[in-house]
Design a protein around this motif. Structure first.
Motif, PDB file in Angstrom:
ATOM      1  N   GLU A   1     -43.855  24.464  24.569  1.00 26.30           N
ATOM      2  CA  GLU A   1     -44.482  25.866  23.897  1.00 26.30           C
ATOM      3  C   GLU A   1     -46.076  25.573  23.740  1.00 26.30           C
ATOM      4  N   PHE A   2     -46.886  26.361  24.038  1.00 29.80           N
ATOM      5  CA  PHE A   2     -48.257  26.292  24.022  1.00 29.80           C
ATOM      6  C   PHE A   2     -49.116  27.640  23.872  1.00 29.80           C
ATOM      7  N   PRO A   3     -50.400  27.568  23.491  1.00 36.05           N
ATOM      8  CA  PRO A   3     -51.096  28.816  23.541  1.00 36.05           C
ATOM      9  C   PRO A   3     -51.216  29.434  24.764  1.00 36.05           C
ATOM     10  N   GLY A   4     -50.933  30.618  24.977  1.00 37.69           N
ATOM     11  CA  GLY A   4     -51.036  31.230  26.298  1.00 37.69           C
ATOM     12  C   GLY A   4     -49.687  31.114  27.203  1.00 37.69           C
ATOM     13  N   ARG A   5     -48.601  30.486  26.684  1.00 34.56           N
ATOM     14  CA  ARG A   5     -47.337  30.390  27.347  1.00 34.56           C
ATOM     15  C   ARG A   5     -46.997  31.704  27.994  1.00 34.56           C
ATOM     16  N   ARG A   6     -46.830  32.566  26.843  1.00 28.09           N
ATOM     17  CA  ARG A   6     -46.585  34.121  27.411  1.00 28.09           C
ATOM     18  C   ARG A   6     -47.197  34.586  28.571  1.00 28.09           C
ATOM     19  N   THR A   7     -48.493  34.527  28.343  1.00 32.91           N
ATOM     20  CA  THR A   7     -49.369  35.319  29.367  1.00 32.91           C
ATOM     21  C   THR A   7     -49.358  34.532  30.727  1.00 32.91           C
TER      22      THR A   7
ATOM     23  N   PRO B   1     -31.940  25.629  24.827  1.00 36.53           N
ATOM     24  CA  PRO B   1     -32.787  24.316  24.513  1.00 36.53           C
ATOM     25  C   PRO B   1     -33.776  24.739  23.869  1.00 36.53           C
ATOM     26  N   ALA B   2     -34.510  23.980  22.800  1.00 32.52           N
ATOM     27  CA  ALA B   2     -35.412  24.425  22.055  1.00 32.52           C
ATOM     28  C   ALA B   2     -36.964  23.729  22.817  1.00 32.52           C
ATOM     29  N   ARG B   3     -37.983  24.306  22.996  1.00 35.64           N
ATOM     30  CA  ARG B   3     -39.042  23.882  23.469  1.00 35.64           C
ATOM     31  C   ARG B   3     -39.701  23.267  22.615  1.00 35.64           C
ATOM     32  N   LYS B   4     -40.668  22.094  23.249  1.00 39.45           N
ATOM     33  CA  LYS B   4     -41.417  21.322  22.421  1.00 39.45           C
ATOM     34  C   LYS B   4     -43.004  21.410  22.476  1.00 39.45           C
ATOM     35  N   ARG B   5     -43.577  21.139  21.556  1.00 41.33           N
ATOM     36  CA  ARG B   5     -45.035  21.317  21.537  1.00 41.33           C
ATOM     37  C   ARG B   5     -45.877  20.300  22.670  1.00 41.33           C
ATOM     38  N   PHE B   6     -46.581  20.956  23.352  1.00 41.43           N
ATOM     39  CA  PHE B   6     -47.150  19.980  24.417  1.00 41.43           C
ATOM     40  C   PHE B   6     -47.693  18.818  23.842  1.00 41.43           C
ATOM     41  N   LEU B   7     -47.991  18.793  22.700  1.00 42.77           N
ATOM     42  CA  LEU B   7     -48.780  17.348  22.187  1.00 42.77           C
ATOM     43  C   LEU B   7     -47.710  16.482  21.554  1.00 42.77           C
ATOM     44  N   SER B   8     -46.361  16.642  21.535  1.00 43.67           N
ATOM     45  CA  SER B   8     -45.519  15.931  21.146  1.00 43.67           C
ATOM     46  C   SER B   8     -45.469  14.688  21.734  1.00 43.67           C
ATOM     47  N   GLY B   9     -44.742  13.590  21.486  1.00 42.55           N
ATOM     48  CA  GLY B   9     -44.641  12.099  22.233  1.00 42.55           C
ATOM     49  C   GLY B   9     -45.682  11.391  21.508  1.00 42.55           C
ATOM     50  N   VAL B  10     -46.358  11.810  20.319  1.00 44.48           N
ATOM     51  CA  VAL B  10     -47.457  10.719  19.703  1.00 44.48           C
ATOM     52  C   VAL B  10     -46.500  10.096  18.797  1.00 44.48           C
ATOM     53  N   ARG B  11     -46.768   8.771  18.878  1.00 41.85           N
ATOM     54  CA  ARG B  11     -46.092   7.952  17.638  1.00 41.85           C
ATOM     55  C   ARG B  11     -46.806   7.811  16.372  1.00 41.85           C
TER      56      ARG B  11
ATOM     57  N   ALA C   1     -50.561   6.327  19.095  1.00 37.81           N
ATOM     58  CA  ALA C   1     -50.363   6.156  20.126  1.00 37.81           C
ATOM     59  C   ALA C   1     -49.488   7.226  20.966  1.00 37.81           C
ATOM     60  N   VAL C   2     -49.637   7.311  22.242  1.00 35.65           N
ATOM     61  CA  VAL C   2     -48.544   8.237  22.952  1.00 35.65           C
ATOM     62  C   VAL C   2     -47.916   7.335  23.736  1.00 35.65           C
ATOM     63  N   SER C   3     -46.516   7.681  23.781  1.00 36.40           N
ATOM     64  CA  SER C   3     -45.510   6.909  24.186  1.00 36.40           C
ATOM     65  C   SER C   3     -45.618   7.106  25.853  1.00 36.40           C
ATOM     66  N   PRO C   4     -45.371   5.766  26.584  1.00 33.82           N
ATOM     67  CA  PRO C   4     -45.337   5.799  27.894  1.00 33.82           C
ATOM     68  C   PRO C   4     -44.874   6.921  28.818  1.00 33.82           C
ATOM     69  N   LEU C   5     -43.653   7.338  28.410  1.00 30.66           N
ATOM     70  CA  LEU C   5     -43.031   8.498  29.163  1.00 30.66           C
ATOM     71  C   LEU C   5     -43.920   9.718  28.920  1.00 30.66           C
ATOM     72  N   ALA C   6     -44.231   9.975  27.687  1.00 30.10           N
ATOM     73  CA  ALA C   6     -45.010  11.203  27.352  1.00 30.10           C
ATOM     74  C   ALA C   6     -46.523  11.088  27.996  1.00 30.10           C
ATOM     75  N   ALA C   7     -46.929  10.080  28.142  1.00 29.96           N
ATOM     76  CA  ALA C   7     -48.259   9.906  28.942  1.00 29.96           C
ATOM     77  C   ALA C   7     -48.137  10.140  30.324  1.00 29.96           C
ATOM     78  N   LEU C   8     -47.164   9.748  30.873  1.00 34.33           N
ATOM     79  CA  LEU C   8     -47.063   9.946  32.472  1.00 34.33           C
ATOM     80  C   LEU C   8     -46.456  11.368  32.709  1.00 34.33           C
ATOM     81  N   GLU C   9     -45.628  12.087  31.841  1.00 35.59           N
ATOM     82  CA  GLU C   9     -45.414  13.218  31.748  1.00 35.59           C
ATOM     83  C   GLU C   9     -46.638  14.377  31.649  1.00 35.59           C
ATOM     84  N   ARG C  10     -47.449  13.967  30.908  1.00 34.91           N
ATOM     85  CA  ARG C  10     -48.742  14.706  30.521  1.00 34.91           C
ATOM     86  C   ARG C  10     -49.616  14.547  31.847  1.00 34.91           C
TER      87      ARG C  10
END
Length: 595
Positions: free
Chosen positions: A119-125, A310-320, A324-333
């Motif tokens: 979920e992020f701004p502009g997703r619907r567009t 399934p629930a959508r997660k915010r794009f900036l999730s994964g921050v500990r 710090a950002v988890s390795p998996l979240a960093a790789l995904e980003r």
């Protein structure tokens, strides 16, 4: 009751049936008759039936490659043909369609992942932009690729700046494949996103609670549910790219000709019999593919939308908690960032470059190309293609197409929304224009309705603007069906039954109860029909040859042919503005494409 009132009541009681008969009659005259005319041209010469043209095509290595000697029994020539021309035009057409399908799926799936998971701004567009393949004229996409990947385009400028040097990126199979991916990857994204949002999250949670890690839960639970949607998108993409015409014509020409391009070339040479034979074989293949799609769709139609998506997660999730950002979240980003760059290059770059090219001259910003179009229009008769005439024709044809396609589409939707065997048959008939290319429809109209038909010692002809509107209506009305039919099918039937119990006729119940409830679908279907007409090129380029009935896409192609890219990009930008307005209408009214 007066005679006039009696007739009016009789017509109202039978209005739906009469509309159905009228729709069938229009389809028979404007679609099935032209297509059958092409079929007849392939097997009938001088009033006699013959299979000679078909035999010549299916045994000619130029068309079928190494399969030709095999079918003709000349086994000694198989090796030589396989080394010199292994695929032939039909094989190359299927090969480029396969590569285009793979590229479209590869580009489209990451987009579906982002839209379904985040979920992020502009997703619907961004999600709304996935209907672009149905409103953007393909000839305009070709113009964008010329502007972006051409010898003096931004990509070559960047390569020259880093010392690589300018290279030829156009007139190649790679350019065709990437352009097809531009056009069809959003379709894959749209279909797969809808399927992803229909997955029941509880199934994934159950798999995790039983000890499955995220990878195995994805592979064993999500992938089996997403695979039908991916295959649907891939099959539709293969059908569309197998019949692709403007992109291949502009980016490949006769050097990389597909069946569609070669049929067009034969029509220009007035070789109608051979063109018809190729068109028939191509139509048989595309009909078989469309039938496979419809059968596959029918098997998947029993699945219902999940009650617990399934629930959508915010794009900036994964921050500990430590920041710090988890390795998996960093790789995904990082992966999403790379994909965003690819999207910018492949999808945004060509369209933006076309607009920029239209206002950029040798000395910087300029409006000289637009002035060129205005000047050409003012000078008038000395030029074959006038921009003002092209714009006027496109808008007029779009409005006229709307008047024909909208009632046809609504009528077919009423017939298909009730379900049952007849409804499935009507739905299959509604999909027929997707299996028959615009080139075939245009050729059939040219050979039949435009040349004239003898009826009771009178020659009946449909020419000029009327023929073009007819071809556009055939191409556009299925989009009305796909917007209106799902909404009609989802209405509470008791509403109609109540209106009928109170004395309303079936037609009055349709007008006063059903259509107001599905008004957004009707309006979106109307916008689709208008946009499809404005951007239609395949049949128009055949029917407008030698006449003043050319449209904006035809004008763009003619400017490309004259190697005047500046005016072509200016006309393409005008075309973009018109189709973008249609796109905004579709988006605001909740336009949908059901597959």
């Amino acid at each position: 009751m007066t005679r006039r009132e009696t007739v009016g009541r009789w017509l109202e009681r039978r209005a739906v049936a009469l509309l159905g008969v009228a729709t069938v009659a229009v389809l028979a005259v404007l679609f099935y008759y032209p297509v059958l005319t092409v079929f007849a041209d392939a097997v009938r010469v001088g009033g006699a039936w013959t299979s000679s043209f078909v035999r010549e095509v299916v045994t000619d290595p130029f068309y079928v490659g190494a399969l030709g000697p095999l079918l003709s029994g000349d086994l000694s020539a198989v090796a030589d043909v396989a080394a010199d021309r292994p695929l032939g035009i039909f094989g190359f057409t299927a090969y480029q369609a396969l590569l285009s399908t793979v590229a479209s799926v590869a580009f489209g799936l990451p987009g579906a992942y982002v839209l379904a998971r985040y979920e992020f701004p502009g997703r619907r567009t961004l999600r709304s932009l996935t209907i672009l393949p149905f409103v953007l004229p393909s000839i305009m996409v070709a113009i964008g690729f010329y502007a972006f990947f051409g010898a003096n385009g931004p990509v070559n400028d960047l390569l020259a700046a880093v010392g690589v040097g300018r290279i030829s990126l156009l007139n190649s199979l790679e350019a065709i494949v990437v352009a097809h991916a531009f056009y069809n990857a959003p379709l894959v994204t749209r279909v797969t996103t809808a399927a992803w949002e229909s997955v029941d999250a509880r199934m994934v949670e159950t798999a995790r609670s039983l000890g499955a890690n995220p990878y195995y839960a994805f592979r064993d639970v999500l992938v089996p549910q997403l695979l039908p949607a991916v295959l649907t998108g891939a099959l539709l993409t293969f059908i569309f790219t197998f019949m692709s015409f403007p992109i291949v014509l502009a980016l490949g020409g006769l050097q990389l000709a597909t069946v569609e391009v070669w049929v067009y070339s034969l029509v220009q040479q007035l070789d109608y019999a051979e063109a018809a034979t190729l068109a028939v074989i191509e139509t048989v293949v595309s009909l078989a593919l469309t039938y496979a799609y419809l059968r596959y769709e029918a098997r998947q139609s029993s699945s219902s939308r999940a009650a617990n998506p399934p629930a959508r997660k915010r794009f900036l999730s994964g921050v500990r908690s430590s920041g710090a950002v988890s390795p998996l979240a960093a790789l995904e980003r990082a992966g999403i960032a790379v994909y965003a760059v690819v999207v910018a290059v492949v999808f945004v770059g060509p369209i933006a470059s076309m607009v920029v090219e239209s206002i950029t001259g040798p000395n910087g910003l300029t409006l000289q190309y637009y002035r060129f179009l205005v000047q050409r229009q003012i000078e008038g008769a000395s030029f074959q293609t006038l921009p003002g005439v092209a714009v006027r024709n496109s808008l007029f044809f779009g409005a006229a197409t709307l008047l024909v396609a909208l009632p046809m589409g609504v009528t077919v939707s009423v017939l298909t929304a009730r379900g049952g065997r007849w409804a499935r048959l009507a739905d299959t008939a509604a999909m027929a224009p997707f299996a028959v290319s615009g080139i075939v429809v245009g050729l059939g109209m040219l050979r039949g309705l435009v040349f004239g038909v003898e009826l009771w010692d009178h020659r009946v002809q449909v020419t000029g603007a009327v023929a073009i509107v007819a071809a556009h209506a055939v191409a556009a009305y299925p989009f009305v069906v796909r917007n209106v039919s799902p909404l009609l099918g989802g209405l509470d039937r008791s509403l109609v039954e109540s209106a009928r119990a109170l004395g309303a006729t079936r037609f009055r119940a349709l007008l006063d109860v059903e259509l107001p409830l599905v008004a957004s679908g009707v309006a979106a279907g109307a916008a689709f029909a208008f946009a499809i007409s404005v951007g239609e090129f395949d049949s128009t380029v055949i029917l407008a040859t030698g006449s003043s009935s050319y449209t904006m896409p035809v004008a763009v192609e003619r400017y490309i042919g004259n190697r005047t890219l500046g005016p072509a990009t200016a006309m393409g930008t005008v075309l973009l503005a018109v189709t973008s307005l249609s796109f905004v209408v579709v988006d605001r009214l909740g336009g949908r494409w059901e597959v």
